[in-house]
Structures are given as C-alpha cells and as structure tokens.
Design a protein around this motif. Structure first.
Motif, PDB file in Angstrom:
ATOM      1  N   CYS A 115       0.844  -1.192   0.000  1.00 18.76           N
ATOM      2  CA  CYS A 115       0.000   0.000   0.000  1.00 18.76           C
ATOM      3  C   CYS A 115       0.882   1.246   0.000  1.00 18.76           C
ATOM      4  O   CYS A 115       1.946   1.261   0.634  1.00 18.76           O
ATOM      5  CB  CYS A 115      -0.916   0.037   1.226  1.00 18.76           C
ATOM      6  SG  CYS A 115      -2.310  -1.114   1.167  1.00 18.76           S
ATOM      7  N   CYS A 129      -3.436   0.309  -3.102  1.00 16.31           N
ATOM      8  CA  CYS A 129      -3.055  -1.001  -2.574  1.00 16.31           C
ATOM      9  C   CYS A 129      -3.141  -2.060  -3.666  1.00 16.31           C
ATOM     10  O   CYS A 129      -4.050  -2.029  -4.507  1.00 16.31           O
ATOM     11  CB  CYS A 129      -3.961  -1.407  -1.414  1.00 16.31           C
ATOM     12  SG  CYS A 129      -3.728  -0.422   0.089  1.00 16.31           S
ATOM     13  N   VAL A 161      -2.382   1.500   6.992  1.00 16.65           N
ATOM     14  CA  VAL A 161      -3.057   0.627   6.031  1.00 16.65           C
ATOM     15  C   VAL A 161      -4.560   0.562   6.294  1.00 16.65           C
ATOM     16  O   VAL A 161      -5.366   0.541   5.355  1.00 16.65           O
ATOM     17  CB  VAL A 161      -2.443  -0.788   6.071  1.00 16.65           C
ATOM     18  CG1 VAL A 161      -3.223  -1.745   5.171  1.00 16.65           C
ATOM     19  CG2 VAL A 161      -0.988  -0.741   5.633  1.00 16.65           C
ATOM     20  N   MET A 164      -7.534   2.544   4.511  1.00 16.85           N
ATOM     21  CA  MET A 164      -8.233   2.134   3.286  1.00 16.85           C
ATOM     22  C   MET A 164      -9.670   1.705   3.576  1.00 16.85           C
ATOM     23  O   MET A 164     -10.541   1.772   2.699  1.00 16.85           O
ATOM     24  CB  MET A 164      -7.478   0.995   2.600  1.00 16.85           C
ATOM     25  CG  MET A 164      -6.161   1.396   1.964  1.00 16.85           C
ATOM     26  SD  MET A 164      -6.341   2.546   0.579  1.00 16.85           S
ATOM     27  CE  MET A 164      -7.089   1.487  -0.673  1.00 16.85           C
TER      28      MET A 164
END
Length: 219
Positions: A115, A129, A161, A164
């Motif tokens: 990512c 990603c 991360v 997302m």
C-alpha cells in the motif's frame, strides 16, 4: 548413529504436537507478534500469548530430545528439523485449502501486498493497494476485504493501512480456483481520524476476509 531410541520417538511425538499447536494458533496472533520463538508468537500487543509459548517450549523440547537421541550428526539433524518446520505448516495449509477448506478459509494470500499513501490536499489522502488472492477451493466464494494495521502501528496508536477501510467495504466474488491480482486506488477523508499517516508505504500488508455468515480469516 542412534543413541537412544526412546528419545527419538519422543522427539517425533513432540514435533507432531508442535505442528498441531502451530495450526490451532489464530492467524491474527501469528501476524501481529512482537516476539517470536521458533516461529511461535509468544508476545503481542495483548501481552504474553500462552499457547504460542507452549508451542515454542514443545518444539525446543523436540530439538533437545533429537540431539540427545543421536550419536552422530546432531547439529545437522537439528538444523534439518528446524528447516522442515519452517516450511511444513505452509505446505500443509495449502493442502488443507485445496482439499477440505471452504469459503474464505480456502482463500490464500502470498503476504506480498503493498500500500502507498500520499497527501493530495488537507485531510485527504490518496491510497493505493495491490495484492493477490487465490481461491483454492472448487466453489465460488464471496467476501469482504478489510485492511489491518501491523503491530508497530497498533502499538503506537497510529493508523496507516487500515485507512483504506474508510472507502470500504470492498466486496469480491471469486470463482473456483481463481487467482486474482487486485489493485485499488481511493481518496480518503481523514479529517475525523486521530493520528493518520500523511504519506508512506507498507509492504506485506495484512488483510481480514469476512463472509456474510460471519466467518473471518486473517491473512
């Protein structure tokens, strides 16, 4: 070459037991350890992990008995067993997914997802990603993908991360035996998120797959 047959048999039993223990450890505990011993997670952000500690002790006992039961080639044998143990669980998991597993439990991930994040304007990030999933079963499976932060970010109360997920949920349907390369790009509003990243990248990202019936797997 054999010094004590009883020790060797006991070592083999402990080896099998350690493999079983490794398999029953939840994936999320394997993926988020702060300390590992012989590939067993013994500590994570929740503290000491008892089952992982037991597995590590059992495997060390296996190695000690193996060395004690041999007259020659002790070091080679111990190293050989350690190498086998490093690869055996993954091979057995693949075999399980291709034969008995169903739903999201039959979906594998190569742990090589990545990512990237960058700020495009105030409180807005661009997130990209990429990862590969493989449905190893002979049946179609539908699930949602959730992104997970690593132990480092959890420990420091920082998000990267998992940002997302702001644009989720991400729903996928994979055909039987399908291997799919997935790439997604999202604009993320982080105005209400404490301690978000402003830019950066992460490799070996962690994922959670969720079926509509509530079954989940951490990859």
């Amino acid at each position: 070459m054999i010094k004590n047959r009883f020790f060797l048999i006991s070592s083999a039993i402990l080896f099998c037991l350690s493999v079983v223990i490794y398999f029953i450890i939840p994936n999320e505990r394997k993926l988020q350890p702060s300390t590992t011993v012989m590939n067993f997670p013994v500590q994570d952000h929740n503290g000491t992990f008892i089952l992982g500690s037991i597995g590590a002790v059992v495997f060390i006992g296996c190695l000690i008995l193996l060395a004690s039961g041999l007259e020659k080639y002790r070091v080679r044998s111990v190293i050989g067993v350690m190498v086998v143990f490093a690869f055996l669980p993954g091979m057995l998991m693949t075999a399980y997914q291709e034969t008995f597993a169903s739903g999201v439990k039959a979906v594998s991930y190569d742990q090589e997802g990545e990512c990237y994040f960058e700020t495009v304007e105030e409180d807005v990030l661009k997130g990209e990603c990429s990862f590969v999933l493989h449905n190893r079963s002979n049946e179609e499976v539908t699930f949602e993908v959730e992104f997970m932060d690593s132990f480092y970010f959890l420990e420091n109360n920082h998000r990267m991360v998992s940002l997302m997920n702001l644009a989720g949920p991400y729903k996928f349907t994979m055909e039987a035996n399908e291997k799919r390369s997935i790439h997604m790009t999202e604009l993320l509003d982080v105005s209400d998120i404490p301690n978000p990243t402003d830019s950066g990248s992460s490799s070996g990202i962690q994922l959670k797959l969720i079926q509509s019936n509530g079954v989940q797997v951490h990859l």
